[in-house]
Design an enzyme around this catalytic site. Structure first.
Site, PDB file in Angstrom:
ATOM      1  N   LYS A 116       0.840  -1.208   0.000  1.00 35.42           N
ATOM      2  CA  LYS A 116       0.000   0.000   0.000  1.00 35.42           C
ATOM      3  C   LYS A 116       0.868   1.248   0.000  1.00 35.42           C
ATOM      4  O   LYS A 116       0.635   2.188  -0.764  1.00 35.42           O
ATOM      5  CB  LYS A 116      -0.928   0.016   1.225  1.00 35.42           C
ATOM      6  CG  LYS A 116      -2.110  -0.914   1.104  1.00 35.42           C
ATOM      7  CD  LYS A 116      -2.828  -1.107   2.437  1.00 35.42           C
ATOM      8  CE  LYS A 116      -3.865  -2.218   2.309  1.00 35.42           C
ATOM      9  NZ  LYS A 116      -4.439  -2.645   3.591  1.00 35.42           N
ATOM     10  N   GLN A 135      -5.019  -1.275   9.531  1.00 33.40           N
ATOM     11  CA  GLN A 135      -4.970  -2.631   8.966  1.00 33.40           C
ATOM     12  C   GLN A 135      -5.638  -3.631   9.905  1.00 33.40           C
ATOM     13  O   GLN A 135      -5.361  -3.655  11.112  1.00 33.40           O
ATOM     14  CB  GLN A 135      -3.502  -3.019   8.704  1.00 33.40           C
ATOM     15  CG  GLN A 135      -3.311  -4.357   8.020  1.00 33.40           C
ATOM     16  CD  GLN A 135      -3.861  -4.412   6.593  1.00 33.40           C
ATOM     17  OE1 GLN A 135      -3.873  -3.417   5.888  1.00 33.40           O
ATOM     18  NE2 GLN A 135      -4.324  -5.574   6.185  1.00 33.40           N
ATOM     19  N   ASP A 180     -11.394   3.001   3.947  1.00 34.52           N
ATOM     20  CA  ASP A 180     -11.835   1.607   3.917  1.00 34.52           C
ATOM     21  C   ASP A 180     -13.359   1.510   3.802  1.00 34.52           C
ATOM     22  O   ASP A 180     -13.893   0.457   3.452  1.00 34.52           O
ATOM     23  CB  ASP A 180     -11.433   0.908   5.230  1.00 34.52           C
ATOM     24  CG  ASP A 180     -10.201   0.042   5.093  1.00 34.52           C
ATOM     25  OD1 ASP A 180      -9.973  -0.480   3.994  1.00 34.52           O
ATOM     26  OD2 ASP A 180      -9.476  -0.091   6.094  1.00 34.52           O
TER      27      ASP A 180
HETATM   28  N1  GUN Z   1      -7.380  -6.654   6.070  1.00 38.18           N
HETATM   29  C1  GUN Z   1      -7.767  -7.409   5.016  1.00 38.18           C
HETATM   30  N2  GUN Z   1      -8.406  -6.648   4.115  1.00 38.18           N
HETATM   31  C2  GUN Z   1      -8.442  -5.402   4.610  1.00 38.18           C
HETATM   32  C3  GUN Z   1      -8.949  -4.173   4.113  1.00 38.18           C
HETATM   33  O1  GUN Z   1      -9.548  -4.076   3.038  1.00 38.18           O
HETATM   34  N3  GUN Z   1      -8.774  -3.094   4.938  1.00 38.18           N
HETATM   35  C4  GUN Z   1      -8.150  -3.186   6.137  1.00 38.18           C
HETATM   36  N4  GUN Z   1      -8.050  -2.074   6.855  1.00 38.18           N
HETATM   37  N5  GUN Z   1      -7.666  -4.307   6.610  1.00 38.18           N
HETATM   38  C5  GUN Z   1      -7.799  -5.403   5.841  1.00 38.18           C
END
Ligand code: GUN
Length: 296
Positions: A54, A98, A121
Site C-alpha cells: 500500500k 490494517q 476503507d
Molecule cells: N485486512 C484485510 N483486508 C483489509 C482491508 O480491506 N482493509 C483493512 N483495513 N484491513 C484489511
C-alpha cells in the site's frame, strides 16, 4: 477454457494511472498533495506485506504515505490517540487501520473512531449507513473494485441476478449493497444457506467471498454467468505453494461467460481502489469536484 478472462491486473494499472493523473492535477492546480496514513498494529506477516504494498503504490501514484507501526501490545488508548492525531492532521486525507487487530483491541471501537470522511476503507458505521441508503459515502475497496470490473464488462448490471457468497462486513455485505444500488436482484448466500448449488445456479453474476479454497465448482455455475472470485487462498499442491480463489477456476472457466483469475483478478483492484478513495477523500475535503469513474 471458454470464458473471457477479466484482467484485474490490467484494470488496476488503468485505475492507478487515472489516480496519478488526478494527483498531478491536484498538485499543479491546487498545491495539494493527497496523503494516506496506514496504521499497522503488531507483526502479522500477511498484514506487513499488504501495508508495504500500500505504501509503495501510494508513493508511486504521487501521494504522500504515512506509516504508523505500533507494537502488538499497544493499548487501546494509545491507538486511539494516534487516530485522533491523524483525524486532525490536514495533510492526511485517508486513514486505514490494517485488520485484523490484536485480540485485546476492540475493532468496532477503533474503526468508528476514524473520521468518516477520512475512512478510505468505508468501514465506519456512518459510511455503512450512507451506502445502505444510497448516499455519497466512502466505499469499501474490494467490493468497489469488483463493481468497477462488472460495470466495465457489462455496461449495466440492472435487472441481473447476482449471488454474493459470503456475508462479511469487509466484502459480502457492502458488495451486495453496491449491486443492489446498481439495480441488480441480489441474494446473499452463506454457510447456512440451503441448497447453495441451486442458489448459485440462478445467478447471472456470482461473487465468491468466503475464503475457502476452490469451494465453488464449475457445475454450480450457470452457463455464461460472470464470476468474480474474491478469494485469495494459499494452498499446497504437488509439493508447491499456490494461490487459489474460492472458485475452482479449471472447471468454472469452462462454463462461465467471464471470470476473474486468482491471482491477477480482484486482488490488484483492492489497492488501486484504496488510492482512488484517497483521491476522492482529498477532493471532498477541499471542496473540489470528485474524479469521475473512481467512486460508486
Ligand atoms: N485486512 C484485510 N483486508 C483489509 C482491508 O480491506 N482493509 C483493512 N483495513 N484491513 C484489511
Amino acid at each position: 477454457m471458454t470464458a473471457t478472462l477479466i484482467d484485474g491486473k490490467a484494470f488496476a494499472a488503468k485505475v492507478r494511472e487515472q489516480v496519478a493523473g488526478h494527483v498531478t492535477r491536484l498538485k499543479e492546480e491546487h498545491g495539494i498533495t493527497p496523503g494516506l496514513a496506514v496504521v499497522l498494529v503488531g507483526e502479522d506477516p500477511a498484514s506487513q506485506v499488504y501495508v508495504r504494498s500500500k505504501g509503495k503504490q501510494t508513493v508511486e501514484s504521487g501521494m504522500n504515505s504515512y506509516e504508523h507501526k505500533m507494537d502488538a501490545d499497544t493499548s487501546e488508548a494509545d491507538l486511539l490517540a494516534v487516530i485522533d492525531q491523524l483525524n486532525n492532521d490536514p495533510a492526511v486525507h485517508g486513514i486505514l487501520v490494517q485488520l485484523p487487530l490484536p485480540g485485546h483491541l476492540n475493532e468496532d471501537l477503533i474503526i468508528n473512531s476514524i473520521a468518516p470522511e477520512k475512512d478510505v476503507d468505508g468501514f465506519h458505521i456512518s459510511n455503512v449507513g450512507l451506502l445502505g441508503t444510497g448516499q455519497k459515502s466512502m466505499v469499501p475497496c474490494t467490493p468497489l473494485g469488483c463493481l468497477m470490473m462488472l460495470r466495465d464488462y457489462h455496461g449495466s448490471i440492472s435487472g441481473m441476478n447476482a449471488v454474493v457468497i459470503g456475508r462479511s462486513n469487509i466484502v459480502g455485505k457492502p458488495m451486495a449493497q453496491l449491486l443492489l444500488n446498481d439495480s441488480a436482484t441480489v441474494t446473499i448466500a452463506h454457510s447456512r444457506t440451503k441448497d447453495l448449488p441451486g442458489v448459485v445456479k440462478q445467478a447471472d453474476i456470482v461473487v465468491a467471498a468466503v475464503g475457502r479454497p476452490e469451494m465453488v465448482p464449475g457445475d454450480w455455475i450457470k452457463e455464461g454467468a460472470t464470476v468474480i472470485d474474491v478469494g485469495i487462498n494459499r494452498i499446497e499442491r504437488d509439493g508447491k505453494n499456490k494461490l487459489v480463489g474460492d472458485v475452482d477456476f479449471e472447471s468454472a472457466s469452462k462454463v462461465a461467460g467471464a471470470i476473474t483469475p486468482v491471482p491477477g483478478g480482484v486482488g490488484p483492484m483492492t489497492i488501486a481502489c484504496l488510492l482512488a478513495n484517497t483521491v476522492t477523500a482529498c477532493c471532498r475535503a477541499n471542496g473540489l469536484a470528485e474524479p469521475e469513474g473512481l467512486t460508486a
